[in-house]
Design a protein around this motif. Structure first.
Motif, PDB file in Angstrom:
ATOM      1  N   ILE A  53       0.873  -1.179   0.000  1.00  0.00           N
ATOM      2  CA  ILE A  53       0.000   0.000   0.000  1.00  0.00           C
ATOM      3  C   ILE A  53       0.905   1.222   0.000  1.00  0.00           C
ATOM      4  O   ILE A  53       2.090   1.127   0.350  1.00  0.00           O
ATOM      5  CB  ILE A  53      -0.932   0.038   1.236  1.00  0.00           C
ATOM      6  N   TYR A  54       0.338   2.332  -0.403  1.00  0.00           N
ATOM      7  CA  TYR A  54       1.146   3.548  -0.407  1.00  0.00           C
ATOM      8  C   TYR A  54       1.224   4.140   0.986  1.00  0.00           C
ATOM      9  O   TYR A  54       0.274   4.071   1.771  1.00  0.00           O
ATOM     10  CB  TYR A  54       0.576   4.563  -1.400  1.00  0.00           C
ATOM     11  N   ASP A  55       2.370   4.724   1.263  1.00  0.00           N
ATOM     12  CA  ASP A  55       2.599   5.392   2.544  1.00  0.00           C
ATOM     13  C   ASP A  55       1.771   6.678   2.584  1.00  0.00           C
ATOM     14  O   ASP A  55       2.133   7.685   1.985  1.00  0.00           O
ATOM     15  CB  ASP A  55       4.099   5.699   2.673  1.00  0.00           C
ATOM     16  N   ALA A  56       0.654   6.608   3.277  1.00  0.00           N
ATOM     17  CA  ALA A  56      -0.248   7.770   3.358  1.00  0.00           C
ATOM     18  C   ALA A  56       0.062   8.625   4.587  1.00  0.00           C
ATOM     19  O   ALA A  56      -0.229   9.817   4.610  1.00  0.00           O
ATOM     20  CB  ALA A  56      -1.702   7.290   3.419  1.00  0.00           C
ATOM     21  N   ASN A  57       0.637   8.022   5.597  1.00  0.00           N
ATOM     22  CA  ASN A  57       0.832   8.758   6.856  1.00  0.00           C
ATOM     23  C   ASN A  57       1.901   9.830   6.772  1.00  0.00           C
ATOM     24  O   ASN A  57       1.763  10.900   7.360  1.00  0.00           O
ATOM     25  CB  ASN A  57       1.219   7.779   7.975  1.00  0.00           C
ATOM     26  N   ARG A  58       2.979   9.515   6.043  1.00  0.00           N
ATOM     27  CA  ARG A  58       4.110  10.458   6.066  1.00  0.00           C
ATOM     28  C   ARG A  58       3.741  11.798   5.438  1.00  0.00           C
ATOM     29  O   ARG A  58       3.935  12.847   6.072  1.00  0.00           O
ATOM     30  CB  ARG A  58       5.343   9.835   5.416  1.00  0.00           C
ATOM     31  N   PRO A  59       3.144  11.805   4.217  1.00  0.00           N
ATOM     32  CA  PRO A  59       2.757  13.122   3.683  1.00  0.00           C
ATOM     33  C   PRO A  59       1.732  13.823   4.578  1.00  0.00           C
ATOM     34  O   PRO A  59       1.797  15.039   4.754  1.00  0.00           O
ATOM     35  CB  PRO A  59       2.159  12.798   2.306  1.00  0.00           C
ATOM     36  N   MET A  60       0.831  13.067   5.173  1.00  0.00           N
ATOM     37  CA  MET A  60      -0.177  13.684   6.054  1.00  0.00           C
ATOM     38  C   MET A  60       0.484  14.298   7.293  1.00  0.00           C
ATOM     39  O   MET A  60       0.245  15.455   7.629  1.00  0.00           O
ATOM     40  CB  MET A  60      -1.208  12.629   6.480  1.00  0.00           C
ATOM     41  N   LEU A  61       1.330  13.528   7.945  1.00  0.00           N
ATOM     42  CA  LEU A  61       1.923  14.000   9.203  1.00  0.00           C
ATOM     43  C   LEU A  61       2.892  15.156   8.969  1.00  0.00           C
ATOM     44  O   LEU A  61       2.920  16.120   9.737  1.00  0.00           O
ATOM     45  CB  LEU A  61       2.616  12.839   9.926  1.00  0.00           C
ATOM     46  N   LEU A  62       3.682  15.063   7.880  1.00  0.00           N
ATOM     47  CA  LEU A  62       4.608  16.169   7.576  1.00  0.00           C
ATOM     48  C   LEU A  62       3.812  17.451   7.328  1.00  0.00           C
ATOM     49  O   LEU A  62       4.176  18.536   7.793  1.00  0.00           O
ATOM     50  CB  LEU A  62       5.477  15.826   6.359  1.00  0.00           C
ATOM     51  N   ALA A  63       2.693  17.318   6.604  1.00  0.00           N
ATOM     52  CA  ALA A  63       1.867  18.492   6.305  1.00  0.00           C
ATOM     53  C   ALA A  63       1.216  19.039   7.577  1.00  0.00           C
ATOM     54  O   ALA A  63       1.119  20.252   7.771  1.00  0.00           O
ATOM     55  CB  ALA A  63       0.798  18.130   5.281  1.00  0.00           C
ATOM     56  N   MET A  64       0.788  18.158   8.453  1.00  0.00           N
ATOM     57  CA  MET A  64       0.180  18.614   9.718  1.00  0.00           C
ATOM     58  C   MET A  64       1.193  19.417  10.529  1.00  0.00           C
ATOM     59  O   MET A  64       0.871  20.471  11.087  1.00  0.00           O
ATOM     60  CB  MET A  64      -0.313  17.412  10.540  1.00  0.00           C
ATOM     61  N   ILE A  65       2.418  18.922  10.584  1.00  0.00           N
ATOM     62  CA  ILE A  65       3.449  19.607  11.370  1.00  0.00           C
ATOM     63  C   ILE A  65       3.720  20.997  10.793  1.00  0.00           C
ATOM     64  O   ILE A  65       3.841  21.981  11.525  1.00  0.00           O
ATOM     65  CB  ILE A  65       4.726  18.743  11.421  1.00  0.00           C
ATOM     66  N   ASN A  66       3.762  21.061   9.470  1.00  0.00           N
ATOM     67  CA  ASN A  66       3.930  22.377   8.838  1.00  0.00           C
ATOM     68  C   ASN A  66       2.802  23.308   9.206  1.00  0.00           C
ATOM     69  O   ASN A  66       3.023  24.471   9.533  1.00  0.00           O
ATOM     70  CB  ASN A  66       4.007  22.230   7.316  1.00  0.00           C
ATOM     71  N   ARG A  67       1.580  22.809   9.144  1.00  0.00           N
ATOM     72  CA  ARG A  67       0.432  23.651   9.483  1.00  0.00           C
ATOM     73  C   ARG A  67       0.476  24.095  10.944  1.00  0.00           C
ATOM     74  O   ARG A  67       0.071  25.197  11.276  1.00  0.00           O
ATOM     75  CB  ARG A  67      -0.873  22.898   9.236  1.00  0.00           C
TER      76      ARG A  67
END
Ligand code: AMP
Ligand code: MG
Length: 421
Positions: A219-233
């Protein structure tokens, strides 16, 4: 410039739970995190124009009053109230005027008027300004009707802020309005916290990188782009620590690197106690991990530990649970580590637009959004439904106890924005 006085670092046992703890209610988990976490970043001075979203390391004091001198709130004519009377009257108009940035130098006597523009310093002798719409003039005299209200149309020196006032407090995250307030009161640079660096590491042999071909079973790694974006926000510095296979030695190497380049490590996956849960095994080996079994849905155990002196939040692998655990636990923890202090978002109580019967024993978070002032919940509670996270614009928190929700029942809605997203 680093803060010379830093509190002691977090200790390896900082996430230990009292013996016998079973399912920990959210409020208790919050209380423990609040108690154990403290600021871990130093301070530096930044220019005002670089201060947006930075966390203040100390109270900010006004260097100058706002307004610094009494000035006019309108375009009009300045007079001395003592020289005015009831009814129609005329006065001599002085030569010259007071404009913003170009004050009138003379002194006004009772019975004289002077042209004055918005923002202009009030000349000596003037205590009242007449709106220009209420005045006729031939250039030598002005005519108007009394009575006037003494002090009308004037802004007094310091009526907004006095020099020496605390205008912003330590721990506050600087907003655009704060920048106006600081600028107006003569503050040109600010003592802020260094940005908290948060590393994000995904774990699991099943993960493929978006953009690559995924093999069968991947499966594609969905958590990393989500979590990195959350931290930026959230306004922190996101550090991409990559994707670790289910291999103890490689995971260890990647955790070492994450610890070197960050102040906090967020991992996802591998946090339970299964054969391939290498993260919890690794943290356990180092003797500094506790599995927090949280009384929360969605969300499985959260593995909390220390790695090379850095706190680790071992989030569940499931993206829905990973996001909810990040918002509910990691976000306030990051605030405490970053110098914002421990803060939880304020819920908005709104009527539900759904029906739900909830059993007691754990707090439940529904993917939700507001429409026409009512909270809608995502149709499926399946924790694998990433589309629901995207559909939602926030979470509805249902209490730990049992509850019956019918359309119109008030529920606690937390918008994503309330968490800082
Ligand atoms: P784990 O906690 O490792 O047992 O993972 C729980 C579930 O989340 C499994 O179905 C994993 O495949 C899935 N999962 C773990 N990490 C990720 C990720 N980075 N992106 C999407 N799904 C994941
Ligand atoms: Mg896994």
């Amino acid at each position: 410039m680093n803060d010379p006085l830093m509190p002691p670092p977090l200790t390896d046992d900082c996430f230990a739970l009292p013996a016998g703890t079973h399912w920990t209610p959210v409020a208790e988990a919050h209380a423990m995190l609040e108690d154990r976490l403290a600021v871990v970043v130093g301070t530096k001075t930044v220019a005002l124009d670089a201060a947006l979203d930075r966390v203040l390391a100390q109270d900010v004091i006004a260097r100058r009053a706002n307004p610094p001198e009494a000035n006019s709130a309108v375009d009009g004519y300045g007079v001395r109230h003592a020289g005015t009377k009831d009814g129609p009257q005329t006065m001599a108009l002085m030569t010259g005027r007071s404009a913003a940035g170009a004050p009138f130098e003379g002194v006004l006597a009772a019975g004289q008027a002077v042209r004055i523009l918005t923002g202009a310093t009030i000349p000596e002798g003037v205590d009242t300004v007449i709106l220009q719409e209420g005045v006729t003039t031939d250039g030598a005299q002005v005519a108007f009707h009394g009575p006037l209200k003494k002090g009308a149309n004037l802004r007094q020196a310091g009526e907004d802020v006095e020099a020496g006032d605390v205008i912003l407090t330590e721990g506050r995250r600087v907003t655009p309005a704060d920048m106006a307030l600081a600028a107006a009161t003569g503050v040109s640079d600010l003592q802020v916290r260094n940005r908290l660096r948060v590393a994000v590491l995904s774990t699991g042999d099943e993960l493929a990188q978006p953009g690559e071909d995924a093999r069968a079973g991947q499966i594609y790694d969905a958590n990393r782009p989500m979590l990195l974006a959350m931290i930026n926000r959230f306004g922190f510095e996101a550090v991409d620590a990559g994707r670790a296979p289910d291999d103890r030695a490689e995971l260890k190497r990647m955790m070492d690197r994450a610890a070197e380049t960050s102040d906090l490590i967020l991992t996802s996956g591998g946090a339970s106690a299964g054969d391939e849960d290498h993260l919890s095994a690794l943290l356990n080996e180092s003797g500094a991990m506790t599995l927090w079994r949280l009384a929360i849905k969605p969300g499985r155990p959260l593995a909390l530990g220390m790695w090379r002196g850095k706190p680790v939040f071992g989030l569940p692998g499931n993206p829905v649970a990973a996001m909810v655990c990040t918002l509910i636990f990691a976000r306030p923890a990051m605030g405490a580590l970053a110098g914002e202090g421990w803060r939880l978002p304020e819920p908005m109580m709104v009527p539900a637009n759904f029906t739900k019967s909830k059993k007691p024993g754990r707090r439940e978070y529904l993917r939700a959004r507001l429409r026409d002032g009512k909270a809608e919940a995502f149709a499926s509670e399946g924790s694998g439904r990433i589309s629901g996270l995207s559909w939602a614009e926030g979470l509805v928190a249902l209490p730990d106890d049992a509850c019956e929700i019918a359309p119109g029942t008030d529920v606690a809605f937390y918008s994503y924005a309330a968490f800082g997203l």
